[in-house]
Design an enzyme around this catalytic site. Structure first.
Site, PDB file in Angstrom:
ATOM      1  N   ARG A   1       0.847  -1.209   0.000  1.00  0.00           N
ATOM      2  CA  ARG A   1       0.000   0.000   0.000  1.00  0.00           C
ATOM      3  C   ARG A   1       0.875   1.249   0.000  1.00  0.00           C
ATOM      4  NH1 ARG A   1      -1.892   2.715   4.945  1.00  0.00           N
ATOM      5  NH2 ARG A   1      -3.622   4.119   4.508  1.00  0.00           N
TER       6      ARG A   1
ATOM      7  N   ARG B   1      -5.998  19.662   7.471  1.00  0.00           N
ATOM      8  CA  ARG B   1      -4.686  19.566   8.135  1.00  0.00           C
ATOM      9  C   ARG B   1      -4.227  20.926   8.643  1.00  0.00           C
ATOM     10  NH1 ARG B   1      -1.793  14.694   7.468  1.00  0.00           N
ATOM     11  NH2 ARG B   1      -3.235  13.278   6.446  1.00  0.00           N
TER      12      ARG B   1
ATOM     13  N   LYS C   1     -13.021   3.434   1.492  1.00  0.00           N
ATOM     14  CA  LYS C   1     -12.592   3.419   2.902  1.00  0.00           C
ATOM     15  C   LYS C   1     -13.765   3.893   3.768  1.00  0.00           C
ATOM     16  CE  LYS C   1      -8.378   4.915   3.840  1.00  0.00           C
ATOM     17  NZ  LYS C   1      -7.278   5.912   3.793  1.00  0.00           N
TER      18      LYS C   1
ATOM     19  N   THR D   1      -5.670  -0.925  10.334  1.00  0.00           N
ATOM     20  CA  THR D   1      -5.178   0.090  11.274  1.00  0.00           C
ATOM     21  C   THR D   1      -5.113  -0.342  12.743  1.00  0.00           C
ATOM     22  OG1 THR D   1      -6.093   1.758   9.782  1.00  0.00           O
ATOM     23  CG2 THR D   1      -5.303   2.558  11.886  1.00  0.00           C
TER      24      THR D   1
END
Ligand code: PEP
Length: 467
Positions: free
Chosen positions: A32, A73, A217, A275
């Site tokens: 990935r 962010r 996702k 994760t």
């Protein structure tokens, strides 16, 4: 043979050809590339290295490009800022000047409209928590609830807030173009909110020579609300627990994971659990008991793939993490403890043919189901039936299709030339190749699903043979 597939994210700890080769030897099925931390130059180099190391070993290794998505962010913070509970802190937009050391600029101008007094702002996967206490034209004032050090380009979550960022940002579109040119096998779309987001990505893929599979996702409350329509639209689902555990109350996480995996199995969609699976192994050579049980749980649930992130990008023990995944998955699969009732409901005539072949193989206790597949679909249907005893060998004409099967539960893909005039010859030479490779033994019974074109048509057939 391990049925559960392993995905490893590449990063500074693993990006040399030698390390990539060792990850493949340790059982990595898919590499990935996380576009939140990757440059175009790195992507080209690492894709070249993955393909070269996989070819050298004659194995299928898929490549997944994971987009950054509409993520909010922090801007540049020259020196990390210490935040203490009860203090005031300000998020500014559009370069608005705030008090030095007590404010930071963010990349999303609409934050001032989307947030209301009392809403939560979470930084760094929820490690730092703040609550909005004041709203101004170009800034948001917050009260710090939990302490931490705030740095540059940190990820911000606004749980429960409907943000107005597009599904694919300009950076995502550039990255998707890069992935299409480089021929990645999978593109994962971050922060999917509804099925329409995936159709946008498909629109960009439609005109490309390479047609990567689309991974949705699940990491946002809206994706959880729209789960079934997203599962139906996507090629593959990823339960991205990092952001999901921040966007939703954490006690909901196990329930959402279980529901997503179950619905994917029912629809026949491959599913990844991702994760923090071996988070403590970023710094330690051994997993915690809780991590072992978490990995085992995903295998019990029959997820197609389990994923490593920080463990293999910046961790000290990337190869040991692969070993731990491999050991746990094999052991749980061998225990037979998994729930085998949630087989996919296969509805089209071709899917029904696969279903009867799998039932026959299980009845005969056949060593393997050998699927001859042109685009990979018949092999995917076979995997979604989760045959308990028989191994699945997918025989493909092209390496591209073989690589696209790298994250399907239980599928081992082999590349063999197809003889479209004499399909029977394709079958006998592939079976010989499987015996030579040690994947089948004389005396074993196999069930063959052949979807090979003959006289310009795809002819589907099932047969049983003794090797
Ligand atoms: C996650 O949030 O779990 C995830 C896989 O996405 P990312 O690593 O891009 O945050």
């Amino acid at each position: 043979m391990r049925r559960t597939r392993i995905i490893a994210t590449l990063g500074p700890a693993t990006d040399s050809p030698e390390m990539i080769g060792r990850l493949i030897d340790a059982g990595m099925n898919v590499a990935r590339l996380n576009m939140s931390h990757s440059t175009a130059e790195w992507v080209h180099r690492v894709i070249h290295d993955i393909r070269a190391e996989a070819r050298r070993r004659n194995v299928s290794v898929g490549i997944m490009m994971d987009t950054q998505g509409p993520s909010i962010r922090t801007g540049n913070v020259p020196n990390p800022i210490d935040l203490k509970p009860g203090e005031k802190f300000t998020f500014t937009v559009g370069g608005e000047q705030g008090e030095p050391g007590r404010s930071v600029d963010v990349n999303y101008e609409n934050i001032v409209n989307d947030l209301n007094i009392g809403d939560m702002v979470l930084v760094d996967n929820g490690e730092i928590r703040l609550r909005v206490s004041g709203k101004y034209e170009r800034k948001i004032e917050c009260e710090v609830l939990t302490p931490g050090k705030l740095g540059s380009h940190r990820h911000i979550n606004l749980p429960g807030v409907k943000i107005s960022l597009p599904a694919l940002t300009p950076k995502d579109l550039e990255d998707v173009q890069l992935g299409l040119e480089a021929g990645v096998d999978f593109i994962a779309l971050s922060f999917v909110r509804e099925a329409k987001d995936l159709r946008q990505l498909r629109y960009h893929i439609a005109s490309s020579k390479f047609k990567p599979l689309v991974i949705a996702k699940i990491e946002h409350q809206l994706a959880v609300n729209n789960l079934l329509e997203i599962i139906r639209e996507a090629d593959i689902i990823m339960v991205a627990r990092g952001d999901l555990g921040v966007e939703c109350p954490y006690e909901e996480l196990p329930i959402i994971q279980r529901r997503a995996v179950k619905q994917c199995l029912q629809v026949g969609r491959p599913v990844i659990v991702a994760t923090h699976m071996l988070e403590s192994m970023i710094g330690n050579p051994m997993p915690t008991r809780a991590e072992i049980t978490d990995v085992a749980n995903a295998v019990f649930e029959q997820a197609d793939a389990i994923m490593l992130s920080g463990e293999t990008t910046v961790g000290r023990y990337p190869l040991q993490c692969l070993e731990v995944f491999d050991k746990i998955a094999r052991r749980i699969e061998r225990s037979g403890g998994a729930n085998y009732h949630d087989r996919a409901e296969l509805t089209s005539p071709r899917q029904k043919l696969v279903k009867s072949a799998v039932v026959m193989a299980e009845d005969l206790k056949a060593a393997a189901i050998v699927v001859f597949t042109i685009r990979g679909n018949m092999a995917r249907h076979t995997a979604s039936m989760r045959p308990r005893h028989s191994r699945i060998y997918a025989v493909c004409e092209s390496r591209v299709i073989a690589d696209s099967l790298s994250l399907n539960w239980g599928v081992r893909a082999v590349v063999c030339p197809f003889n479209h005039e004499l399909p029977e010859k394709t079958i006998s030479s592939a079976l010989r190749a499987l015996v030579t490779a040690g994947l089948l033994k004389t005396g074993e019974v196999v069930v063959i699903i052949s979807s090979i074109s003959a006289e310009e048509q795809i002819v589907d057939a099932v047969q049983m043979r003794k090797i």
